[in-house]
Design a protein around this motif. Structure first.
Motif, mmCIF file in Angstrom:
data_model
loop_
_atom_site.group_PDB
_atom_site.id
_atom_site.type_symbol
_atom_site.label_atom_id
_atom_site.label_comp_id
_atom_site.label_asym_id
_atom_site.label_seq_id
_atom_site.Cartn_x
_atom_site.Cartn_y
_atom_site.Cartn_z
ATOM 1 N N ALA A 262 47.043 -8.652 -17.637
ATOM 2 C CA ALA A 262 48.412 -8.930 -18.100
ATOM 3 C C ALA A 262 48.882 -7.824 -19.046
ATOM 4 N N ILE A 263 47.965 -7.330 -19.866
ATOM 5 C CA ILE A 263 48.314 -6.244 -20.799
ATOM 6 C C ILE A 263 48.627 -4.965 -20.024
ATOM 7 N N VAL A 264 47.777 -4.632 -19.053
ATOM 8 C CA VAL A 264 47.986 -3.420 -18.249
ATOM 9 C C VAL A 264 49.311 -3.497 -17.499
ATOM 10 N N MET A 265 49.573 -4.639 -16.856
ATOM 11 C CA MET A 265 50.802 -4.801 -16.095
ATOM 12 C C MET A 265 52.013 -4.850 -17.024
ATOM 13 N N GLY A 266 51.825 -5.408 -18.219
ATOM 14 C CA GLY A 266 52.912 -5.443 -19.194
ATOM 15 C C GLY A 266 53.275 -4.062 -19.689
ATOM 16 N N LEU A 267 52.269 -3.224 -19.925
ATOM 17 C CA LEU A 267 52.525 -1.842 -20.343
ATOM 18 C C LEU A 267 53.190 -1.054 -19.222
ATOM 19 N N ALA A 268 52.746 -1.311 -17.980
ATOM 20 C CA ALA A 268 53.375 -0.634 -16.836
ATOM 21 C C ALA A 268 54.842 -1.041 -16.713
ATOM 22 N N GLN A 269 55.129 -2.302 -17.028
ATOM 23 C CA GLN A 269 56.486 -2.817 -16.903
ATOM 24 C C GLN A 269 57.474 -2.085 -17.815
ATOM 25 N N MET A 270 56.973 -1.522 -18.906
ATOM 26 C CA MET A 270 57.851 -0.768 -19.800
ATOM 27 C C MET A 270 58.494 0.414 -19.086
ATOM 28 N N LEU A 271 57.771 1.011 -18.132
ATOM 29 C CA LEU A 271 58.303 2.168 -17.408
ATOM 30 C C LEU A 271 59.547 1.808 -16.608
ATOM 31 N N ALA A 272 59.686 0.504 -16.298
ATOM 32 C CA ALA A 272 60.840 0.077 -15.515
ATOM 33 C C ALA A 272 62.140 0.201 -16.284
ATOM 34 N N LEU A 273 62.063 0.451 -17.580
ATOM 35 C CA LEU A 273 63.267 0.673 -18.376
ATOM 36 C C LEU A 273 63.914 2.017 -18.036
ATOM 37 N N GLY B 178 43.241 -4.220 -8.050
ATOM 38 C CA GLY B 178 42.471 -4.869 -6.995
ATOM 39 C C GLY B 178 43.055 -6.148 -6.432
ATOM 40 N N TYR B 179 44.268 -6.513 -6.838
ATOM 41 C CA TYR B 179 44.885 -7.728 -6.295
ATOM 42 C C TYR B 179 45.432 -7.458 -4.900
ATOM 43 N N ASP B 180 45.278 -8.432 -4.000
ATOM 44 C CA ASP B 180 45.828 -8.256 -2.662
ATOM 45 C C ASP B 180 47.348 -8.215 -2.736
ATOM 46 N N ARG B 181 47.989 -7.802 -1.661
ATOM 47 C CA ARG B 181 49.432 -7.537 -1.692
ATOM 48 C C ARG B 181 50.254 -8.766 -2.069
ATOM 49 N N GLU B 182 49.941 -9.910 -1.480
ATOM 50 C CA GLU B 182 50.706 -11.119 -1.798
ATOM 51 C C GLU B 182 50.526 -11.509 -3.258
ATOM 52 N N SER B 183 49.303 -11.421 -3.754
ATOM 53 C CA SER B 183 49.026 -11.781 -5.144
ATOM 54 C C SER B 183 49.697 -10.813 -6.099
ATOM 55 N N ALA B 184 49.679 -9.520 -5.753
ATOM 56 C CA ALA B 184 50.330 -8.519 -6.599
ATOM 57 C C ALA B 184 51.824 -8.803 -6.702
ATOM 58 N N ALA B 185 52.444 -9.120 -5.554
ATOM 59 C CA ALA B 185 53.874 -9.426 -5.552
ATOM 60 C C ALA B 185 54.151 -10.715 -6.319
ATOM 61 N N LYS B 186 53.314 -11.717 -6.147
ATOM 62 C CA LYS B 186 53.512 -13.001 -6.827
ATOM 63 C C LYS B 186 53.435 -12.839 -8.340
ATOM 64 N N LEU B 187 52.426 -12.122 -8.817
ATOM 65 C CA LEU B 187 52.289 -11.895 -10.259
ATOM 66 C C LEU B 187 53.489 -11.117 -10.792
ATOM 67 N N SER B 188 53.932 -10.133 -10.029
ATOM 68 C CA SER B 188 55.099 -9.345 -10.428
ATOM 69 C C SER B 188 56.336 -10.219 -10.534
ATOM 70 N N MET B 189 56.526 -11.113 -9.566
ATOM 71 C CA MET B 189 57.698 -11.991 -9.573
ATOM 72 C C MET B 189 57.650 -12.971 -10.745
ATOM 73 N N MET C 192 56.149 -12.473 -13.565
ATOM 74 C CA MET C 192 56.418 -11.671 -14.762
ATOM 75 C C MET C 192 57.909 -11.404 -14.941
ATOM 76 N N SER C 193 58.646 -11.399 -13.837
ATOM 77 C CA SER C 193 60.074 -11.099 -13.922
ATOM 78 C C SER C 193 60.847 -12.212 -14.633
ATOM 79 N N ILE C 194 60.339 -13.436 -14.605
ATOM 80 C CA ILE C 194 61.090 -14.570 -15.158
ATOM 81 C C ILE C 194 61.329 -14.426 -16.659
ATOM 82 N N PRO C 195 60.279 -14.288 -17.485
ATOM 83 C CA PRO C 195 60.552 -14.103 -18.918
ATOM 84 C C PRO C 195 61.230 -12.773 -19.220
ATOM 85 N N THR C 196 60.953 -11.758 -18.406
ATOM 86 C CA THR C 196 61.561 -10.436 -18.632
ATOM 87 C C THR C 196 63.066 -10.469 -18.386
#
Length: 267
Positions: free
Chosen positions: A150-161, A179-190, A192-196
């Motif tokens: 969550a920390i790694v993905m959260g730091l990556a999310q800053m680049l989206a600014l 290492g997350y499969d494609r569906e899981s990667a997309a699901k976690l990303s989605m 994460m988008s809610i509070p963001t």
């Protein structure tokens, strides 16, 4: 804005918010390339609210679990999957909220709204997404999300600014490399988008409320409704396609658009 303009903005936001192609980049490009007026902050907030409702509805089962977990988290308990999910989402959101507030206060957001910047980020982060998707393992699922991820993905999310990066694209890139499969990667990303998106809407909404009137409110409601429908369609299609198709089609689109924008910017 005319009704047609509202529908175009809503469609662009809805279709691109959750695809790894950058909704903010497309919204900035619209007036830049067409010569039309900027849609304004109020419409930006409205279409983001529309996409927020779409992702909440699509992932309602997970959102409900996280909401119930938030109640336990507020009592200092992280003893259920829901509480852990809520904690992970909260941790992943903190970096982008801090960075977003800093960029807004310093005025850097206006400096980055250029065709050249979007061209470079479209091209560069598109290639990075391709690399992560092709080299990342497929042995982890969304239920195995860890706080350090969550920390790694959260730091990556800053680049989206940076316009053109794509919030979903950069977080999916990070998840695939973890290492997350494609569906899981997309699901976690989605998820994460809610509070963001909620935090972004709240931050921008303060400015909108001060200048709001009935005409703007009505236009915003129309834009939010169409953005909701477009986002729901895009989400459904992407999640279904990921069962059999990689992220390569999005990468190809990003590379072609990025090169085209760079030619346009420097010609």
């Amino acid at each position: 804005m005319t009704l047609l303009s509202l529908l175009i903005v809503a469609a662009i936001q809805g279709l691109t918010e959750f695809l790894p192609v950058s909704s903010s980049g497309h919204l900035i490009l619209l007036p830049s390339l067409t010569g039309g007026p900027d849609q304004g902050l109020a419409i930006d907030v409205a279409v983001h609210v529309g996409t927020l409702f779409a992702v909440v509805l699509y992932f309602w089962a997970d959102v409900k679990v996280a909401l119930l977990g938030t109640l336990r988290l507020m009592h200092g308990r992280v003893d259920t999957p829901g509480a852990f999910l809520a904690l992970g989402l909260g941790i992943a959101t903190i970096p982008v909220v801090i960075a977003g507030a800093a960029i807004k206060l310093t005025g850097l957001d206006d400096m980055m709204r250029s065709v050249a910047v979007i061209g470079w980020t479209m091209l560069g982060f598109g290639i990075v997404l391709y690399w992560a998707d092709k080299t990342g393992a497929h042995d982890r699922e969304a239920t195995e999300w860890r706080l350090k991820d969550a920390i790694v993905m959260g730091l990556a999310q800053m680049l989206a600014l940076i316009p053109g990066t794509s919030r979903s694209g950069i977080t999916i890139t990070a998840a695939r490399k973890l290492g997350y499969d494609r569906e899981s990667a997309a699901k976690l990303s989605m998820l994460m988008s809610i509070p963001t998106i909620a935090a972004s809407g709240l931050l921008l909404g303060v400015d909108v409320v001060q200048d709001a009137d009935w005409a703007i409110a009505r236009a915003g409601l129309i834009a939010a409704s169409f953005a909701f429908l477009a986002a729901l369609l895009a989400l459904s299609l992407m999640m279904r396609l990921l069962r059999s198709v990689s992220f390569t089609p999005y990468v190809i689109y990003r590379v072609i658009l990025g090169i085209g924008l760079l030619i346009y910017a420097y010609a």
